[in-house]
Design an enzyme around this catalytic site. Structure first.
Site, PDB file in Angstrom:
ATOM      1  N   CYS A 124       0.813  -1.225   0.000  1.00 13.77           N
ATOM      2  CA  CYS A 124       0.000   0.000   0.000  1.00 13.77           C
ATOM      3  C   CYS A 124       0.847   1.276   0.000  1.00 13.77           C
ATOM      4  O   CYS A 124       0.316   2.367  -0.217  1.00 13.77           O
ATOM      5  CB  CYS A 124      -0.975  -0.009   1.176  1.00 13.77           C
ATOM      6  SG  CYS A 124      -2.097  -1.414   1.139  1.00 13.77           S
ATOM      7  N   HIS A 142      -2.875   7.139   2.987  1.00 14.69           N
ATOM      8  CA  HIS A 142      -3.359   5.893   2.384  1.00 14.69           C
ATOM      9  C   HIS A 142      -4.773   5.627   2.898  1.00 14.69           C
ATOM     10  O   HIS A 142      -5.035   5.698   4.103  1.00 14.69           O
ATOM     11  CB  HIS A 142      -2.411   4.752   2.762  1.00 14.69           C
ATOM     12  CG  HIS A 142      -2.961   3.407   2.434  1.00 14.69           C
ATOM     13  ND1 HIS A 142      -3.486   3.117   1.205  1.00 14.69           N
ATOM     14  CD2 HIS A 142      -3.080   2.278   3.182  1.00 14.69           C
ATOM     15  CE1 HIS A 142      -3.911   1.855   1.200  1.00 14.69           C
ATOM     16  NE2 HIS A 142      -3.673   1.333   2.384  1.00 14.69           N
ATOM     17  N   ASN A 175     -10.052   0.182   0.342  1.00 20.58           N
ATOM     18  CA  ASN A 175      -8.588   0.226   0.311  1.00 20.58           C
ATOM     19  C   ASN A 175      -8.129  -0.348  -1.033  1.00 20.58           C
ATOM     20  O   ASN A 175      -8.249  -1.543  -1.272  1.00 20.58           O
ATOM     21  CB  ASN A 175      -8.047  -0.600   1.480  1.00 20.58           C
ATOM     22  CG  ASN A 175      -6.524  -0.611   1.538  1.00 20.58           C
ATOM     23  OD1 ASN A 175      -5.851  -0.241   0.577  1.00 20.58           O
ATOM     24  ND2 ASN A 175      -5.984  -1.044   2.668  1.00 20.58           N
TER      25      ASN A 175
HETATM   26  N1  COA Z   1     -18.492  -8.524  10.073  1.00 20.98           N
HETATM   27  C1  COA Z   1     -18.887  -8.785  11.320  1.00 20.98           C
HETATM   28  N2  COA Z   1     -18.027  -9.104  12.310  1.00 20.98           N
HETATM   29  C2  COA Z   1     -16.711  -9.143  12.001  1.00 20.98           C
HETATM   30  C3  COA Z   1     -16.240  -8.868  10.709  1.00 20.98           C
HETATM   31  C4  COA Z   1     -17.189  -8.545   9.721  1.00 20.98           C
HETATM   32  N3  COA Z   1     -16.847  -8.252   8.467  1.00 20.98           N
HETATM   33  N4  COA Z   1     -14.899  -8.959  10.716  1.00 20.98           N
HETATM   34  C5  COA Z   1     -14.528  -9.290  11.965  1.00 20.98           C
HETATM   35  N5  COA Z   1     -15.626  -9.399  12.734  1.00 20.98           N
HETATM   36  C6  COA Z   1     -15.711  -9.750  14.158  1.00 20.98           C
HETATM   37  C7  COA Z   1     -14.513 -10.546  14.636  1.00 20.98           C
HETATM   38  O1  COA Z   1     -14.657 -11.900  14.330  1.00 20.98           O
HETATM   39  C8  COA Z   1     -14.558 -10.276  16.114  1.00 20.98           C
HETATM   40  O2  COA Z   1     -15.532 -11.114  16.692  1.00 20.98           O
HETATM   41  P1  COA Z   1     -15.278 -11.790  18.124  1.00 20.98           P
HETATM   42  O3  COA Z   1     -15.177 -10.621  19.078  1.00 20.98           O
HETATM   43  O4  COA Z   1     -16.485 -12.628  18.292  1.00 20.98           O
HETATM   44  O5  COA Z   1     -14.005 -12.554  17.970  1.00 20.98           O
HETATM   45  C9  COA Z   1     -15.081  -8.837  16.208  1.00 20.98           C
HETATM   46  O6  COA Z   1     -15.688  -8.567  14.948  1.00 20.98           O
HETATM   47  C10 COA Z   1     -13.994  -7.839  16.475  1.00 20.98           C
HETATM   48  O7  COA Z   1     -12.918  -8.131  15.629  1.00 20.98           O
HETATM   49  P2  COA Z   1     -11.678  -7.188  15.486  1.00 20.98           P
HETATM   50  O8  COA Z   1     -10.742  -7.724  14.434  1.00 20.98           O
HETATM   51  O9  COA Z   1     -11.112  -6.867  16.832  1.00 20.98           O
HETATM   52  O10 COA Z   1     -12.442  -5.899  14.920  1.00 20.98           O
HETATM   53  P3  COA Z   1     -11.873  -4.480  14.632  1.00 20.98           P
HETATM   54  O11 COA Z   1     -12.673  -3.464  15.303  1.00 20.98           O
HETATM   55  O12 COA Z   1     -10.389  -4.433  14.812  1.00 20.98           O
HETATM   56  O13 COA Z   1     -12.209  -4.330  13.085  1.00 20.98           O
HETATM   57  C11 COA Z   1     -10.991  -4.409  11.042  1.00 20.98           C
HETATM   58  C12 COA Z   1     -11.646  -5.199  12.149  1.00 20.98           C
HETATM   59  C13 COA Z   1     -10.346  -5.345  10.046  1.00 20.98           C
HETATM   60  C14 COA Z   1     -12.086  -3.598  10.342  1.00 20.98           C
HETATM   61  C15 COA Z   1      -9.958  -3.443  11.659  1.00 20.98           C
HETATM   62  O14 COA Z   1      -9.118  -4.139  12.536  1.00 20.98           O
HETATM   63  C16 COA Z   1      -9.114  -2.768  10.640  1.00 20.98           C
HETATM   64  O15 COA Z   1      -9.604  -2.092   9.751  1.00 20.98           O
HETATM   65  N6  COA Z   1      -7.770  -2.860  10.759  1.00 20.98           N
HETATM   66  C17 COA Z   1      -6.852  -2.248   9.868  1.00 20.98           C
HETATM   67  C18 COA Z   1      -6.734  -3.044   8.634  1.00 20.98           C
HETATM   68  C19 COA Z   1      -6.086  -2.300   7.536  1.00 20.98           C
HETATM   69  O16 COA Z   1      -6.335  -1.137   7.326  1.00 20.98           O
HETATM   70  N7  COA Z   1      -5.250  -2.990   6.778  1.00 20.98           N
HETATM   71  C20 COA Z   1      -4.569  -2.464   5.660  1.00 20.98           C
HETATM   72  C21 COA Z   1      -3.470  -1.573   6.082  1.00 20.98           C
HETATM   73  S1  COA Z   1      -2.553  -1.083   4.694  1.00 20.98           S
END
Ligand code: COA
Length: 322
Positions: free
Chosen positions: A113, A249, A279
């Site tokens: 990215c 980004h 993204n």
């Molecule tokens: N729909 C519903 N629930 C979801 C889900 C979805 N699409 N994806 C994950 N969950 C659930 C998980 O399973 C977890 O459930 P649990 O508590 O029963 O285990 C819960 O939601 C929380 O998961 P978590 O990963 O802690 O959520 P989060 O608030 O961190 O959100 C992301 C997840 C991926 C949206 C977030 O972490 C994120 O955007 N991170 C950065 C990623 C990124 O930008 N990457 C590229 C960088 S270049």
């Protein structure tokens, strides 16, 4: 040494739009959850057979047109991409052929990215030292091709697209400063476990896709984007108040908002296309730049801060006068 300035921008998004409601049919999620946690409402997905080079070509043609530059006058092409059409040759050489400009250097840069910021930095250094006069710098990815559509933690985030700029030798900046960084310790937080020299054979039966530890990536991203902005501004005797437009980004709305808040930067001065693009990896910054140039938000003379962050981890910032 020479200066370099952006003389034209362009972008391209594939026709097909995938909404959060569509994703509700594919994985166990809800449209509301996706918007609340990511800010993404829709993303574009390349059609079957539509490649990174196809997207790059459209974006490049728009950038050349905006710059009023003929393809034959381009003597350097650099593309930031993680999803090339072929293992080799590079997308950049194929783009060069399609545009009908020959002989100048053309190569791809793989910084996930951060790919566009890496490519822009390199092109800037070529022009600084008379290695090129006029460069086409592209960020392009068909990232959805390496997404596991059963993994709700990743498939909701990514989309496809391309953005391009023409960077030209100039008497005045242009680019004020540019910094690149990487820290390979973070490999397994965001990666595709197989590659050409590792597991490539197995991928024929069992495709390899993006794997991510989302909440850990989130924390490092916010911290890094904030630190990097402060570092490059301080190095140039500037503060956040001097930045007209911050273009980070486009990973996730919450990452963008948290970064802006920590920097004390009003969100109105941040270009945010997460809602409509998702993204798009290396394409996200030049896409957002082009959107804000074309809708008139970014004006000539504005000070812009571009910041990339991606797998590796890699990160980089470019500070410039548009
Ligand atoms: N729909 C519903 N629930 C979801 C889900 C979805 N699409 N994806 C994950 N969950 C659930 C998980 O399973 C977890 O459930 P649990 O508590 O029963 O285990 C819960 O939601 C929380 O998961 P978590 O990963 O802690 O959520 P989060 O608030 O961190 O959100 C992301 C997840 C991926 C949206 C977030 O972490 C994120 O955007 N991170 C950065 C990623 C990124 O930008 N990457 C590229 C960088 S270049």
């Amino acid at each position: 040494m020479n200066h370099a300035r952006i003389v034209g921008t362009g972008s391209y998004l594939p026709e097909k739009v995938l909404t959060n409601v569509d994703l509700e049919q594919m994985v166990e999620t809800t449209a509301d959850w996706i918007v609340e946690r990511t800010g993404v409402e829709e993303r574009h997905v390349a059609a079957p057979g539509e490649t990174t080079c196809d997207l790059s070509e459209q974006a490049s043609r728009h950038a050349l047109e905006a710059a009023g530059v003929e393809a034959r006058d381009i003597d350097l092409i650099i593309i930031g991409t993680t999803t090339p059409d072929h293992v080799f040759p590079s997308v950049a050489t194929q783009l060069q052929h399609r545009l009908g400009c020959r002989g100048g250097a053309a190569f791809d840069v793989q910084a996930v990215c951060s790919g566009f910021v890496y490519a822009l930095d390199i092109a800037y250094r070529f022009i600084r030292t008379d290695g090129a006069q006029r460069a086409l710098v592209v960020g392009a990815d068909t990232f959805t091709r390496i997404i596991n559509w059963q993994d709700r933690g990743t498939c909701i985030l990514f989309g496809d697209g391309a953005g391009a700029v023409v960077l030209e030798k100039a008497d005045q900046p242009g680019i004020i400063d540019s910094q690149l960084h990487a820290d390979g310790r973070y490999k397994e937080l965001l990666w595709v476990p197989a590659g050409v020299s590792s597991g490539y054979e197995q991928t024929r039966e069992n495709a390899a896709f993006v794997e991510m530890r989302g909440s850990e990536v989130f924390k490092v991203a916010v911290h890094t984007l904030k630190e990097m902005a402060e570092q490059i501004l301080a190095a140039n005797g500037l503060t956040v108040a001097d930045v007209d437009w911050f273009i980070p980004h486009q990973a996730n709305r919450r990452i963008l908002s948290a970064t802006a808040k920590r920097l004390g930067l009003p969100e109105e001065r941040m270009v945010d296309c997460v809602r409509i693009h998702g993204n798009t990896s290396a394409a996200s910054i030049p896409l957002a730049l082009d959107v804000a140039v074309r809708d008139g938000r970014i004006q000539r003379g504005d000070t812009l801060l571009l910041e990339g962050f991606g797998g590796g981890f890699t990160w980089g910032a470019v500070l410039l006068k548009y």
